[in-house]
Scaffold this active site. Sequence first.
Site, PDB file in Angstrom:
ATOM      1  N   TRP A 115     -19.175 -28.083  18.319  1.00 48.19           N
ATOM      2  CA  TRP A 115     -20.033 -26.975  17.868  1.00 48.19           C
ATOM      3  C   TRP A 115     -20.344 -26.039  19.016  1.00 48.19           C
ATOM      4  O   TRP A 115     -20.386 -24.815  18.837  1.00 48.19           O
ATOM      5  CB  TRP A 115     -21.301 -27.511  17.206  1.00 48.19           C
ATOM      6  CG  TRP A 115     -20.987 -28.372  16.021  1.00 48.19           C
ATOM      7  CD1 TRP A 115     -21.253 -29.703  15.876  1.00 48.19           C
ATOM      8  CD2 TRP A 115     -20.297 -27.977  14.816  1.00 48.19           C
ATOM      9  NE1 TRP A 115     -20.779 -30.148  14.664  1.00 48.19           N
ATOM     10  CE2 TRP A 115     -20.193 -29.108  13.998  1.00 48.19           C
ATOM     11  CE3 TRP A 115     -19.755 -26.774  14.369  1.00 48.19           C
ATOM     12  CZ2 TRP A 115     -19.573 -29.091  12.745  1.00 48.19           C
ATOM     13  CZ3 TRP A 115     -19.130 -26.744  13.128  1.00 48.19           C
ATOM     14  CH2 TRP A 115     -19.042 -27.892  12.334  1.00 48.19           C
ATOM     15  N   ASP A 164     -29.018 -24.742  19.428  1.00 46.55           N
ATOM     16  CA  ASP A 164     -28.522 -25.199  18.131  1.00 46.55           C
ATOM     17  C   ASP A 164     -29.109 -26.595  17.911  1.00 46.55           C
ATOM     18  O   ASP A 164     -28.661 -27.572  18.497  1.00 46.55           O
ATOM     19  CB  ASP A 164     -26.989 -25.232  18.151  1.00 46.55           C
ATOM     20  CG  ASP A 164     -26.392 -25.794  16.854  1.00 46.55           C
ATOM     21  OD1 ASP A 164     -27.157 -26.215  15.959  1.00 46.55           O
ATOM     22  OD2 ASP A 164     -25.146 -25.815  16.753  1.00 46.55           O
ATOM     23  N   LYS A 190     -28.542 -31.464   7.690  1.00 46.63           N
ATOM     24  CA  LYS A 190     -28.576 -32.699   8.463  1.00 46.63           C
ATOM     25  C   LYS A 190     -29.946 -33.385   8.370  1.00 46.63           C
ATOM     26  O   LYS A 190     -30.021 -34.581   8.297  1.00 46.63           O
ATOM     27  CB  LYS A 190     -28.243 -32.444   9.941  1.00 46.63           C
ATOM     28  CG  LYS A 190     -27.018 -31.559  10.166  1.00 46.63           C
ATOM     29  CD  LYS A 190     -25.695 -32.280   9.990  1.00 46.63           C
ATOM     30  CE  LYS A 190     -24.491 -31.348   9.897  1.00 46.63           C
ATOM     31  NZ  LYS A 190     -24.300 -30.404  10.972  1.00 46.63           N
TER      32      LYS A 190
END
Length: 355
Positions: A99, A166, A190
Amino acid sequence: MKKHNFYAGPSILSPYTIKETANAVLDFANTGLSILEVSHRSKEFQAVVDEAVALTKELLHIPEGYHVLFLGGGASLQFCMVPFNLLKKKAAYINTGTWATNAIKEAKLFGEVDVVASSKESNFNYIPKNFIIPKDADYFHYTSNNTIYGTETRKDYDSPIPMVCDMSSDIFSREFDCSKYDLIYAGAQKNLAPSGVTIVIVKEDALGKVSREIPTMLDYRTHVKKGSMFNTPPVLPIYSALMTLRYYKEQGGVKAMEKLDLAKAGMLYDEIDRNKLFMGTVAEEDRSIMNVCFVMKPEYAELEKEFFDFASSKGMVGIKGHRSVGGFRASLYNALPIESVEALVACMKEFEAKH
Ligand SMILES: *Cc1c(COP(=O)(O)O)cnc(C)c1O
């Protein structure tokens, strides 16, 4: 048979979230209508957004001067929106996984990117230390939890410049000092809600500093001005997010979540370290408490598929490791009950006894 949901995302939600969402699909806020068919401009839905913003601020101790937004496009859209809105000349990024790599790629479209450190050479199995964050960069970006590799930074960095983070896969699992950040983003699927909404926490003063033109939808100021209602927001995921936020508050907030998360992860890592068949994949000091990655020890490598089938037969779901790491990954998000970790540990012990 009871299922134990270890999926990495979309992932387990609290029974309260699921039940209340189901109820609202049938009758939303006593309107006699489904949440699927009401205007996002209705006063009932406006109340949902207002409460979700207020609870996010309360649970995460967000100070004055910050806005909480609920946007579409996933965390992946933030990889581009962040530099579009914040990168004037240069930004600093640390590369700790897939990511982060994706975020770096997008930032390079908007200016100079200083990758201050990377653990790519060892398949991201640790988090680099002792790197220097340049004082002349506009911001420092990092990924607090590397969902795929199972490493996590559980404290705020000391940074000479504002940070962007993030937090997609560990938001609401630790308290942090929001004042150190210009922007925080997290895809909901998540630790919060079904996929489709992303939480963005942005500092008012960080906006309006770049000279480039920004398309309306990609400009944070549009969404700040319109209270996340510039266009039709993801109504259902926002409703579910509110249910989870209420649940977190009722459970005692982020501190209570963290305590439970630490206990769950500790229990599973202890078993991985004790069991003769398994081993962890990352540096011990960087182990994630959200995504626990482990493999068979080399001498038992051929048992991988057998363990997977055995665990599946005992109700374990979603423990297959990401293809970048292999082996197994058990995601232990906030909503996962400790009983599920106990069941996985029992399964590992039983499998060990058979071999
Ligand atoms: C899942 C994940 C993403 C991607 O989220 P999307 O909503 O699918 O774009 C980004 N960052 C992290 C840390 C993630 O875990």
